[in-house]
Design a protein around this motif. Sequence first.
Motif, PDB file in Angstrom:
ATOM      1  N   GLU A 205      -6.724  93.449 -33.825  1.00 28.79           N
ATOM      2  CA  GLU A 205      -7.679  92.394 -34.907  1.00 28.79           C
ATOM      3  C   GLU A 205      -8.822  92.535 -34.566  1.00 28.79           C
ATOM      4  N   GLU A 206     -10.765  92.193 -35.209  1.00 25.75           N
ATOM      5  CA  GLU A 206     -11.883  92.927 -34.775  1.00 25.75           C
ATOM      6  C   GLU A 206     -11.535  91.208 -34.746  1.00 25.75           C
TER       7      GLU A 206
ATOM      8  N   TYR B 270     -12.383  95.262 -31.568  1.00 22.08           N
ATOM      9  CA  TYR B 270     -10.851  95.219 -31.614  1.00 22.08           C
ATOM     10  C   TYR B 270     -10.068  94.432 -30.642  1.00 22.08           C
TER      11      TYR B 270
ATOM     12  N   ILE C  90      -0.608  91.296 -35.182  1.00 18.78           N
ATOM     13  CA  ILE C  90      -0.833  91.614 -36.587  1.00 18.78           C
ATOM     14  C   ILE C  90      -0.537  93.376 -36.891  1.00 18.78           C
TER      15      ILE C  90
ATOM     16  N   ASN D  79      -3.117  91.967 -30.627  1.00 19.09           N
ATOM     17  CA  ASN D  79      -3.046  90.768 -31.015  1.00 19.09           C
ATOM     18  C   ASN D  79      -1.083  90.978 -31.590  1.00 19.09           C
TER      19      ASN D  79
END
Length: 700
Positions: free
Chosen positions: A367-368, A356, A362, A359
């Motif tokens: 996020e991955e 991860y 988000i 960000n």
Amino acid sequence: MKIISVEDLPMDAKVKEVLKRRGIVTLNPVQSEAVEKGLLEGRRLLLTSPTGSGKTLIAELGMISHLLRGGKRAIYVTPLRALTSEKYVTFKDWEILGYKVGMTSGDYDTDDAFLSRYDIVVTTYEKLDSLWRHNPSWLKESDYFILDEFHYLNDGKRGPVVESVAVRSKRRNLLGLSATVSNADAIAEWLNATPVKTNWRPVPLKEGILVNDRKIVLTYTDGVSIQLKGNDGILAYTKKIVEEGGQVLVFRNSRKMAETTARKIAELNFPLKKKEVEDIVSRLREVEDAGSEERNTLAELMSRGVAFHHAGLSKGLRDLIEEGFRRRVIKVITATPTLAAGVNLPARAVVVGDIYRFNRKILGFQEEISVMEYKQMSGRAGRPGYDSEGEAVIVVRNRKDSERIAKKYILSPPEPLESRLGNESAFYSFLLGLASEDGANEEFVRTMAQETFLDHELVKTYLETGLNWLRENEFLSDGVKLTKFGRRVADLYINPFTAKLIKDTLSMSEAENCDIPYLHMLALTPDGPIANVSKPEEDDLLEWAPCPPFTDVPDDEDEAFQYFSALKIALIVHDWIEEVDEDAILSKYGIGSGDLRSIVETMEWLTYSGYQVSKALEWESHADIMFLLNRRVSDGVKEDLLDLVRVPGIGRKRGRLLYQNGLTKPEDLVMNPEKVKALIGEKVGEKVVKDAARVIGGVL
């Protein structure tokens, strides 16, 4: 797969001599297949293969065979300056054949006419993109382009520039080099090239999932599982590899995590060769472009065989850490993922500590990472000549995620490459670049725009709105003819939205005697640096500013973030040009020496661009202020030192010392050589006096 002997290559004996001197007697399977597919006959190829599979040698053979067949010039393009320097050193081997190797990067407002003397030119995508706007004759003659690390086409920041370069290179002969991608055939078709695809690696890669739950269990993809002792999976695995004689790269998703992990690993107390460690630590303390706290922290870690590595460190520190790792003095490097895409630094094992990343746009802030990013990191595992196989492990904190993560990252191909030109900022800049080429007309611009990898319907939309926008904002007139303003913006290689923001802001603002409004405006542009700003920090920034920016704090949350980021950059640069001690700047703003260098470099370019835009618009009062500001940013000095720092070897510290002792201009240095030597040292002082005489004489 056929293996080709160097002796069997249909090439000049001197070429074979260079290869043998490097210890190469046969080409590996990837290199052999490239030769089989027509590399030495100049066939256009797109080669996709894992990291460390010998793609650089393929490029070298392609370039040299091209020149031996009578080609004019080969251009080798990389996405990073560090890679440009690395390749330049490698390619110097070929000067034995009489071919001159040159290098260029940065300084976008020039045509680099000196490169006409070189047969092989190594550069970055950004620099090459800017050079095409200047239309140098030597570039028009260049007829072979090697596009390295072509998977950067998928990069949000650099992708548009990679694509812009590719569109132009398609008109010549080219060789594309990329990590493995899932749509290589489509990319090759777009480039009018033959795909050469292979998953061969010089050192086989063993991959697995390291579950850091109640027990630490490492499960490889072949089904073998081992249990490790301890409470921390990264520490346990790293200890195992180092005890077996290997080196480890540990990737973490933030600088803070990389540094914290390095400190924990250092407590493992690896057995080291004392003299080698003392030598590198001693050299570390002499690195000039680093903060004292960074040096002290790294000295303590490196004395235990560990270091961290990220963009916040100065180039001098990063270079020394990389050297120490290559010499195997440093056993473990903890790094942010930027290292994976940078220099050639293989290790026995790679630990991907996080899948991860942060960000802020988000919900939940995480996020991955992409599969490509994982492949880039894992590709560093396995040192040719040292290891029979490399290992890459992904750390997961939840056993339930193991199967999904293994399937996504280890068992799946990387994402397909896509165009990143699908936004106004990137596409309008691309159009301006096309319009700047010699003889460009509307038909040429429209035809070239259709040559991008972007969906054709999107191209039509962006093409019409882009040309209209460039005309409405006075970059273009009469079709695609550049205005004086448009030509200057194209040559400066700034984004047209950057130029528009400068133009709009200054048209509504009176000239200011304070530098903050100008620095804030420039940092607020699309080309400006970005700084992380916490909520508590915002009030401090407003309080520290000696005068307010041209604009007020916006209500929108995203715009407010950009506003305060730009204000932080402005204040950092303000302190820099007021000669605040570097250590004090790093501490006050929570940045690294590498951050400071990067910010100064970018703001030097932007203050120069702001000056040139103001001149093109005939706003002399604004132009005069930014001209002075640019000179001060370049040297990090107050106005009274500008004359003195023209002399090479005199920076902000030596300059202030000399000035405080009555030596205020180059003439004073020449007239008082003994005083100069007494203040700054015999050897340095002697050289400075000689250079001061040359400055006075107009030689420098």
